[in-house]
Design an enzyme around this catalytic site. Structure first.
Site, short mmCIF file in Angstrom:
data_model
loop_
_atom_site.label_atom_id
_atom_site.label_comp_id
_atom_site.label_asym_id
_atom_site.label_seq_id
_atom_site.Cartn_x
_atom_site.Cartn_y
_atom_site.Cartn_z
N THR A 1 -61.82 -10.10 -3.57
CA THR A 1 -60.69 -11.49 -3.17
C THR A 1 -59.61 -11.91 -2.62
O THR A 1 -59.25 -12.95 -1.55
CB THR A 1 -60.13 -11.85 -5.03
OG1 THR A 1 -61.33 -11.26 -5.63
CG2 THR A 1 -59.03 -12.62 -5.29
N ARG B 1 -46.95 -8.66 -27.32
CA ARG B 1 -47.61 -10.18 -27.35
C ARG B 1 -48.28 -10.83 -29.30
O ARG B 1 -47.96 -9.35 -29.71
CB ARG B 1 -48.41 -10.63 -26.46
CG ARG B 1 -50.40 -9.22 -26.75
CD ARG B 1 -50.86 -9.33 -25.65
NE ARG B 1 -51.56 -10.79 -25.60
CZ ARG B 1 -52.51 -10.58 -25.28
NH1 ARG B 1 -53.28 -9.53 -24.26
NH2 ARG B 1 -53.29 -12.04 -25.04
N HIS C 1 -54.05 -22.33 -29.71
CA HIS C 1 -52.90 -22.56 -27.99
C HIS C 1 -54.54 -21.94 -27.42
O HIS C 1 -55.17 -21.95 -25.73
CB HIS C 1 -52.63 -21.87 -28.13
CG HIS C 1 -51.40 -21.47 -26.20
ND1 HIS C 1 -51.54 -22.51 -25.48
CD2 HIS C 1 -51.34 -20.67 -25.53
CE1 HIS C 1 -50.66 -22.45 -24.16
NE2 HIS C 1 -50.84 -21.03 -24.35
N LYS D 1 -60.49 -13.80 0.14
CA LYS D 1 -60.69 -15.12 0.19
C LYS D 1 -58.99 -15.52 0.58
O LYS D 1 -58.97 -16.50 1.34
CB LYS D 1 -60.76 -15.66 -1.08
CG LYS D 1 -62.50 -15.74 -1.92
CD LYS D 1 -62.40 -16.52 -2.60
CE LYS D 1 -64.27 -17.16 -2.99
NZ LYS D 1 -64.99 -16.03 -2.66
N GLU E 1 -65.50 -14.83 -17.49
CA GLU E 1 -65.77 -15.60 -18.03
C GLU E 1 -64.05 -16.29 -17.14
O GLU E 1 -63.98 -17.30 -16.86
CB GLU E 1 -65.68 -15.61 -19.54
CG GLU E 1 -64.30 -16.86 -20.18
CD GLU E 1 -64.45 -18.40 -19.96
OE1 GLU E 1 -66.21 -18.50 -19.84
OE2 GLU E 1 -63.95 -19.65 -20.44
N SER F 1 -60.31 -23.86 -1.33
CA SER F 1 -62.01 -24.60 -0.05
C SER F 1 -62.01 -25.36 0.38
O SER F 1 -61.97 -25.52 1.33
CB SER F 1 -62.52 -22.90 -0.28
OG SER F 1 -62.38 -21.74 -1.02
N TRP G 1 -57.29 -15.14 -30.21
CA TRP G 1 -59.19 -16.24 -29.10
C TRP G 1 -60.00 -14.96 -28.85
O TRP G 1 -61.21 -15.31 -28.83
CB TRP G 1 -58.47 -16.71 -27.86
CG TRP G 1 -58.90 -15.73 -26.42
CD1 TRP G 1 -57.48 -14.82 -26.32
CD2 TRP G 1 -59.69 -15.94 -25.70
NE1 TRP G 1 -57.62 -14.55 -24.55
CE2 TRP G 1 -58.78 -14.85 -24.97
CE3 TRP G 1 -60.77 -16.18 -25.56
CZ2 TRP G 1 -59.94 -14.32 -23.64
CZ3 TRP G 1 -60.93 -15.91 -24.38
CH2 TRP G 1 -61.24 -15.70 -23.34
N HIS H 1 -64.80 -11.57 -19.49
CA HIS H 1 -64.21 -11.19 -18.09
C HIS H 1 -65.00 -11.52 -17.28
O HIS H 1 -64.35 -12.26 -16.62
CB HIS H 1 -64.31 -9.51 -17.93
CG HIS H 1 -63.62 -8.72 -16.83
ND1 HIS H 1 -61.82 -9.44 -16.79
CD2 HIS H 1 -63.58 -9.00 -15.03
CE1 HIS H 1 -62.20 -9.24 -15.30
NE2 HIS H 1 -62.73 -9.10 -14.42
N TYR I 1 -63.58 -15.30 -14.38
CA TYR I 1 -64.24 -15.57 -13.49
C TYR I 1 -64.67 -16.96 -12.89
O TYR I 1 -65.01 -18.07 -12.39
CB TYR I 1 -65.05 -14.72 -11.86
CG TYR I 1 -64.33 -13.53 -12.39
CD1 TYR I 1 -63.45 -13.61 -11.10
CD2 TYR I 1 -64.38 -12.16 -12.95
CE1 TYR I 1 -62.49 -12.28 -11.06
CE2 TYR I 1 -63.36 -11.54 -12.62
CZ TYR I 1 -62.46 -11.36 -11.81
OH TYR I 1 -61.88 -10.82 -11.66
N ASP J 1 -77.47 -38.77 -8.61
CA ASP J 1 -76.66 -38.26 -9.99
C ASP J 1 -76.94 -37.08 -9.75
O ASP J 1 -77.94 -36.42 -9.48
CB ASP J 1 -77.71 -38.86 -11.23
CG ASP J 1 -76.65 -39.44 -12.55
OD1 ASP J 1 -76.11 -37.94 -12.77
OD2 ASP J 1 -76.18 -40.50 -12.85
N SER K 1 -73.53 -26.30 -24.81
CA SER K 1 -72.19 -27.06 -24.07
C SER K 1 -72.61 -26.53 -22.22
O SER K 1 -73.34 -27.16 -20.98
CB SER K 1 -71.74 -27.59 -24.23
OG SER K 1 -70.44 -28.14 -22.90
N SER K 2 -71.66 -24.75 -21.91
CA SER K 2 -71.83 -24.65 -20.83
C SER K 2 -73.24 -24.04 -19.94
O SER K 2 -73.13 -24.19 -19.41
CB SER K 2 -70.71 -23.36 -21.69
OG SER K 2 -69.73 -23.50 -21.99
N HIS L 1 -62.16 -3.25 -18.34
CA HIS L 1 -60.70 -2.40 -18.63
C HIS L 1 -60.51 -3.26 -19.87
O HIS L 1 -59.00 -2.98 -19.55
CB HIS L 1 -60.87 -3.38 -16.79
CG HIS L 1 -60.91 -4.77 -16.85
ND1 HIS L 1 -61.41 -4.72 -15.45
CD2 HIS L 1 -60.64 -5.34 -17.25
CE1 HIS L 1 -61.23 -5.97 -15.37
NE2 HIS L 1 -60.70 -6.47 -16.72
N HIS L 2 -60.74 -4.02 -20.21
CA HIS L 2 -60.34 -4.60 -21.72
C HIS L 2 -60.03 -3.54 -23.14
O HIS L 2 -59.04 -4.34 -23.42
CB HIS L 2 -60.83 -6.08 -21.95
CG HIS L 2 -60.59 -7.13 -21.37
ND1 HIS L 2 -59.45 -8.09 -20.97
CD2 HIS L 2 -61.40 -7.72 -20.07
CE1 HIS L 2 -59.95 -8.83 -19.98
NE2 HIS L 2 -61.12 -8.55 -19.41
#
Lengths: 556, 281
Positions: free
Chosen positions: A336, A458, A82, A339, A263, A276, A147, A261, A265, A111, A177-178, A310-311
């Site tokens: 943030t 969890r 998941h 924004k 990621e 926006s 994950w 982390h 963002y 293109d 790919s990314s 912080h993780h």
């Protein structure tokens, strides 16, 4: 063997039908950014349904204490797949896909800079997805290690099944790919802008795709190398992450979150971009403080690469490290918050039109701020120690990723669907979708904050019958079912609107960016004539030649 | 001794620091004809921080007892002082100075962003090689060379971003890339120092405790060698990086504030008006 080699047909229609002669081939072999973009969106939709079913299985298993709906092993596979699916095969491909579709249109290009690389990026995602899901058919099923695949659990003596190997291979394909699509975006945005589209006039969505692309190019290699090391460990007996043989398990965590982390963002910045674009159009005002929204994006991008530890507060890095990372993590709240203030200020005094895209955009702000606030709370190490690995964290990141990224994605789909297909989506069904989502989403995840504080861990397949745990989990599960219903309404809406939606016309929302200047769906070559760009809202300037955004741009 | 006594008794009025500072101020005064502007305040502040970093307890502690104190001093001398000095130099003065050979051609070479980047990031990496750092703190002359090199290299590093002469500056987006990649360079080093485990810099493991404050530092303040090194590494990493971050924000702010003409217009053929064509390629 047939002697007829199919020739890739020249595109004539913007959206060739599959049943037409070689219709399938004209999609599969396409290097057109719009077709590839749509394929990205469809693929992420398919994976969204798969990942959603996995989530439902998890929630059903947790609906009551000591429930035996699935075995612990299957449960572990479910939450692993998941998470992996939703992050790498739903949100990322959607945001990259919508970027691939819109970036060339928004900057007035024909293109992407590298159309074939673009196609390669897309097909690598599919390839990665097949590799990942193929693991279900191996002897002991899919990966069961989460994950995040922490070592040493993901290493050889502890995970002998093939699941994690397929998982790594699939994600490596997505990683390549990314990076490719990140490079493609950067080159496209820097070199293919039409005259007048200076970088300071970029639509904010394009700007945020640019910043995200830099993040992709910088941080995906970190995890790609870590994946390669894990593969070496698993297949060739290397010991990078096995402490028993001189490796370091913590090193995997550093690599993983060093990527993980930023990621977060990567998943939220393009969503900010969508919001926006949507909020100004439906408030009939230009964005408030364009410069601040753009600048704060750079700040978020830079800060995001330095706060991953912080993780890892519970790992025991030492009080000093925890202190520094707490402070740095809290700093991200500043850009943030800038924004959020800008979006609210854009709406302030505007003529707000609550069509479905705007509903989702407003709900995005509210839900995302809630996720952000719990985020600031758990940036403090002592609070994190209390709630880490509990359902509080699950609630937190679902508020950020569902209430944030996915709400923005829904806003984006309702907003650009007319451009993609030439037809409007049904507003009635859209409102049903919206309200079901709001109820289902908050019902599922809000209560999990309390479960977390009450100590429910969890990644555990069941729980004992503690007071209220059963009923609270049941509420959460019912919420998840409502959420599933909302998705069915959404998909139904897409089908109905594709068949019999109202004709959209070029610019149904009276928006201002260049993609609305062409037909819907855009012609194969995108534009017959790109309007002149003399400000940040070219179509506004076109419609109101006497009051352009930039007064000195009045000259014709 | 308590902490206040330590902080008040470890000032060290090094003559070379005071002479250099005086020379910097007098030189500035003479070349600008003693006409002070708002910019001069930045310059004077820069000189002041330069002096403070080198005569205050930061210097004494950083050289003998605490790696973390050294790191704060290092960040001040490499990133803060040169930036303030550079910002304080009036444009006309810089233009005149660049006409003087060989300074002009030297800055042309050193101000090249690639060279400046490698010097700026390299100064951090090379001076923090453990064996080199251990040698430097024990050798007075090398120590002075190191401190002066920090300031000079700092000026070269900031030159492509904050040069008083606008034509020598990088475009804002390239500046941001320049700064964020430098931030990455300092992050990786900071990370290495933070997580390397205690004892990377042996000079701080068993310092000669001539003023008898080691029990205070190690005991009461809990600054064991491991913690001390972590603070040092993290100071380079987090606040160090924030300086680059703030600098990029400043360049972006300056960019949005400047008139539109100063921006580069894309020159690719792809950006022109697309004409009606049903051909795919």
């Amino acid at each position: 063997m047939s002697s007829r080699i199919p020739i890739v047909p020249e595109n004539i229609k913007p959206l060739p039908l599959l049943k037409e002669n070689e219709g399938m081939l004209s999609w599969v072999a396409s290097v057109d950014h719009k077709q590839i973009g749509i394929m990205y969106l469809l693929a992420s939709m398919v994976f969204f349904v798969i990942g959603g079913i996995e989530a439902l299985v998890i929630r059903i298993q947790l609906a009551q204490p000591e429930f035996g709906f699935i075995s612990p092993e299957v449960y572990n596979q479910m939450f692993t797949m998941h998470g992996t699916t939703m992050i790498f095969f739903v949100v990322m491909p959607f945001l990259i896909g919508v970027g691939v579709y819109l970036v060339p249109l928004m900057i007035g290009a024909r293109d992407m800079a590298f159309p074939r690389l673009n196609a390669l990026s897309f097909w690598l995602v599919i390839f990665g997805g097949i590799l990942l899901y193929y693991s279900f058919f191996t002897q002991s099923g899919a990966s069961e290690v989460g994950w995040f695949a922490y070592a040493p659990l993901s290493e050889k003596p502890f995970s002998l099944n093939k699941g994690p190997t397929y998982w790594v291979l699939g994600l490596l394909a997505v990683g390549i790919s990314s990076v490719a699509s990140g490079l493609n975006n950067i080159v496209t945005i820097l070199t293919m802008r039409i005259k007048g589209m200076t970088i300071r006039r970029l639509p904010l969505f394009v700007w945020m795709i640019l910043v995200t692309s830099f993040l992709l190019v910088f941080v995906i290699p970190v995890i790609a190398s870590a994946f390669s090391m894990m593969l070496l460990d698993r297949l060739l007996g290397a010991t990078f992450f096995t402490p028993a043989h001189g490796g370091s398990a913590i090193l995997w965590q550093h690599f993983f979150w060093g990527f993980g982390h930023p990621e977060v963002y990567i998943l939220i910045l393009p969503a900010f971009g969508i919001i926006s674009e949507v909020i100004p159009v439906f408030s009939r005002k230009p964005i408030f403080g364009y410069e601040f929204v753009a600048g704060s994006t750079v700040a978020i991008g830079l800060l995001s690469v330095g706060v991953w530890a912080h993780h890892m507060f519970a790992v025991g890095l030492g009080n000093v490290a925890n202190l520094y990372f707490s402070l740095a993590s809290m700093l991200i709240a500043i850009p943030t918050g800038v924004k959020v203030l800008n979006w609210v200020a854009t709406m302030w005094g505007g003529k707000i039109y609550f069509a479905t895209p705007m509903l989702f955009a407003v709900a995005f702000i509210i839900e995302f701020v809630m996720g952000g606030l719990t985020g600031v709370a758990i940036a403090s190490a002592p609070i994190d120690w209390v709630v880490t690995d509990s359902y509080f964290i699950v609630a937190h990141f679902h508020y950020v990723l569902y209430g944030g990224s996915l709400f923005a994605i829904f806003a984006g789909v309702y907003y650009w669907f007319p451009k993609f297909t030439g037809r409007m989506m049904s507003e009635t069904l859209g409102k049903w979708h919206f309200w079901l989502t709001i109820v289902g989403f908050n019902m599922t995840f809000f209560i999990q904050h309390f479960l977390g504080v009450m100590g429910m861990p969890r990644r555990t397949y069941t729980y004992q019958d503690f007071p209220y745990w059963g009923s609270m989990n049941l509420v959460s599960t019912i919420g998840a079912l409502i959420l599933a219903l909302s998705i069915l309404v959404f998909i139904w809406n897409i089908f109905v609107s594709l068949r019999s939606g109202k004709e959209a016309g070029n610019n149904p929302w009276h928006a201002w960016t260049l993609e609305w200047a062409t037909s819907s769906p855009p012609a194969v070559h995108n534009f017959d004539l790109v309007p002149p760009v003399r400000g940040r809202r070219p179509l506004w300037d076109l419609e109101h030649p006497d009051t352009p955004d930039e007064p000195n741009a009045k000259v014709v | 001794m308590n902490i206040w006594q330590v902080l008040s008794s470890t000032w060290n009025m090094e003559p070379w620091v005071l002479i250099t500072a005086l020379a910097l101020l007098v030189g500035y005064g003479i070349t600008t004809g003693f006409r002070f502007t708002k910019l001069s305040a930045l310059y004077i502040l820069g000189v002041l921080i330069f002096v403070l970093a080198l005569v205050s307890p930061l210097d004494y502690l950083g050289r003998t007892y605490l790696f973390s104190a050294h790191m704060i001093q290092h960040i001040l001398l490499l990133l803060i002082v040169p930036l303030l000095l550079l910002l304080g130099i009036p444009k006309a003065l810089a233009e005149r100075a660049l006409k003087i050979e060989p300074l002009g051609s030297a800055m042309k070479v050193l101000g090249n962003p690639i060279i400046a980047w490698f010097l700026g990031v390299g100064a951090m990496w090379v001076w923090h090689l453990p064996s080199l750092h251990n040698t430097v703190v024990a050798n007075d002359n090398l120590y002075i060379v190191q401190q002066i090199s920090f300031v000079l290299i700092g000026i070269i590093f900031w030159w492509p971003v904050f040069s008083p002469v606008e034509s020598r500056r990088l475009s804002p987006l390239v500046s941001t890339l320049y700064l964020s990649s430098a931030c990455l360079g300092c992050t990786i080093l900071g990370m290495l120092i933070t997580f390397a485990g205690a004892g990377l810099y042996t000079a701080y493991l068993n310092p000669a405790d001539s003023i008898g404050i080691l029990p205070l530092l190690r005991g009461e303040l809990c600054l064991t060698p491991g913690v001390d090194q972590q603070i040092g590494g993290l100071t380079m990493w987090v606040p160090g990086c924030l300086i680059y971050l703030v600098a990029s924000m400043v360049t972006i702010a300056r960019w949005y504030g400047a008139p539109e003409e100063s921006e580069l217009i894309p020159n690719s053929g792809a950006g022109r008006l697309a004409t009606a064509s049903h051909k795919n390629k």
